[in-house]
Design a protein around this motif. Structure first.
Motif, short mmCIF file in Angstrom:
data_model
loop_
_atom_site.label_atom_id
_atom_site.label_comp_id
_atom_site.label_asym_id
_atom_site.label_seq_id
_atom_site.Cartn_x
_atom_site.Cartn_y
_atom_site.Cartn_z
N GLU A 1 0.83 -1.21 0.00
CA GLU A 1 0.00 0.00 0.00
C GLU A 1 0.86 1.25 0.00
N HIS A 2 1.88 1.27 0.86
CA HIS A 2 2.76 2.43 0.91
C HIS A 2 3.47 2.65 -0.42
N ARG A 3 3.91 1.57 -1.03
CA ARG A 3 4.60 1.68 -2.32
C ARG A 3 3.67 2.23 -3.39
N ALA A 4 2.43 1.75 -3.39
CA ALA A 4 1.47 2.21 -4.40
C ALA A 4 1.15 3.69 -4.22
N ILE A 5 0.95 4.12 -2.97
CA ILE A 5 0.67 5.53 -2.70
C ILE A 5 1.86 6.38 -3.16
N TYR A 6 3.06 5.92 -2.85
CA TYR A 6 4.28 6.63 -3.24
C TYR A 6 4.37 6.77 -4.75
N ASP A 7 4.18 5.67 -5.47
CA ASP A 7 4.28 5.70 -6.93
C ASP A 7 3.23 6.62 -7.55
N ASP B 1 -0.66 11.28 -10.18
CA ASP B 1 -1.97 10.68 -10.46
C ASP B 1 -2.89 11.01 -9.29
N LEU B 2 -3.54 12.14 -9.37
CA LEU B 2 -4.33 12.65 -8.25
C LEU B 2 -5.44 11.69 -7.84
N ASP B 3 -6.26 11.28 -8.77
CA ASP B 3 -7.39 10.40 -8.44
C ASP B 3 -6.91 9.06 -7.90
N GLY B 4 -5.90 8.49 -8.55
CA GLY B 4 -5.38 7.20 -8.12
C GLY B 4 -4.75 7.26 -6.73
N ALA B 5 -3.99 8.32 -6.47
CA ALA B 5 -3.32 8.46 -5.17
C ALA B 5 -4.34 8.65 -4.05
N ILE B 6 -5.35 9.47 -4.30
CA ILE B 6 -6.37 9.71 -3.27
C ILE B 6 -7.17 8.44 -3.00
N ALA B 7 -7.50 7.70 -4.06
CA ALA B 7 -8.26 6.45 -3.88
C ALA B 7 -7.46 5.43 -3.08
N LYS B 8 -6.17 5.30 -3.39
CA LYS B 8 -5.32 4.33 -2.68
C LYS B 8 -5.10 4.77 -1.23
N LEU B 9 -4.90 6.04 -1.01
CA LEU B 9 -4.71 6.56 0.35
C LEU B 9 -5.98 6.35 1.18
N THR B 10 -7.13 6.61 0.60
CA THR B 10 -8.40 6.43 1.30
C THR B 10 -8.60 4.98 1.71
N ASP B 11 -8.33 4.07 0.80
CA ASP B 11 -8.47 2.65 1.11
C ASP B 11 -7.49 2.22 2.20
N HIS B 12 -6.29 2.78 2.15
CA HIS B 12 -5.24 2.49 3.13
C HIS B 12 -5.69 2.89 4.54
N ILE B 13 -6.27 4.07 4.68
CA ILE B 13 -6.72 4.55 5.98
C ILE B 13 -7.96 3.81 6.45
N GLU B 14 -8.88 3.55 5.54
CA GLU B 14 -10.14 2.88 5.88
C GLU B 14 -9.94 1.43 6.30
N THR B 15 -8.80 0.84 5.95
CA THR B 15 -8.54 -0.56 6.29
C THR B 15 -8.73 -0.83 7.77
N TYR B 16 -8.29 0.10 8.62
CA TYR B 16 -8.36 -0.12 10.06
C TYR B 16 -9.79 0.01 10.58
N ARG B 17 -10.60 0.85 9.95
CA ARG B 17 -11.99 0.97 10.39
C ARG B 17 -12.77 -0.30 10.03
#
Length: 217
Positions: free
Chosen positions: A184-190, A196-212
């Motif tokens: 996940e961290h690698r994907a957000i970084y790339d 890639d604004l939409d892609g980065a925001i989508a991956k970051l959102t999923d990353h944070i939501e994982t814990y919820r």
């Protein structure tokens, strides 16, 4: 060592003990016990505890003194929503405004995080976990570091640490999820460095939501 340096050291020690459950939610923070535990004077401890109140880790119980803030599902929901808001808006602004210095900060932070994550695949210790938590925060702070607002950055750091505390205390995990979180961290970084604004925001959102979405024990 100057008084300000001592206070900063004690602040970090108490904050880390709250973050990692050494000081449990709701426990009373008695000055005498803290003085012995952290080898600090009463005036320094009062200063530190008031900073921890401002950061959301401690509260003042009327005239009864200081206590560690409790955790609750509703509080975690609120923290998750606030972290998403601050981090997604900060990343969007940074992708749009970030220069080569921003890219260098993100690359450097990810390099440190990736190195310690590889180490954590084969060993585990409190020291390593604390270092990973620090590098994880630094990476997420680097991602939003071109947002143009010091206040945004400060609020994000405070919310990030409170979020981490909930993960440790309530979900009974330090947050490291082996290869999943590394990927996940690698994907957000790339995606961030590719702008890639939409892609980065989508991956970051999923990353944070994982814990919820993670079921509690």
């Amino acid at each position: 060592m100057s008084s300000s340096t001592v206070a900063e050291t004690v602040y970090n020690e108490i904050r880390d003990d709250i973050l990692y459950g050494e000081l449990q939610p709701g426990v009373k923070l008695k000055l005498e016990a803290l003085r012995e535990r952290y080898n600090a004077g009463v005036n320094t401890l009062r200063e530190v505890l008031n900073r921890l109140v401002a950061s959301g880790f401690v509260f003042v119980e009327g005239q009864k003194g200081f206590r560690v803030v409790e955790t609750s599902p509703s509080n975690f929901k609120e923290l998750t929503s606030m972290r998403l808001l601050l981090e997604c808006e900060g990343l969007a602004a940074s992708i749009k405004q970030g220069d080569v210095e921003w890219e260098a900060r993100v690359a450097g932070a990810h390099h440190k995080l990736s190195a310690v994550e590889k180490q954590m695949l084969s060993e585990e210790s409190r020291e390593l976990t604390v270092r990973w938590s620090q590098y994880d925060r630094e990476f997420h702070q680097a991602l939003i570091s071109a947002c143009g607002s010091d206040l945004h950055m400060r609020l994000h750091r405070e919310i990030f640490d409170q979020f981490r505390r909930y993960v440790v205390i309530e979900l009974k995990t330090h947050g490291f999820r082996a290869h999943d979180i590394i990927d996940e961290h690698r994907a957000i970084y790339d995606l961030a460095l590719a702008r890639d604004l939409d892609g980065a925001i989508a991956k970051l959102t999923d990353h944070i939501e994982t814990y919820r979405r993670r079921p509690q024990d």
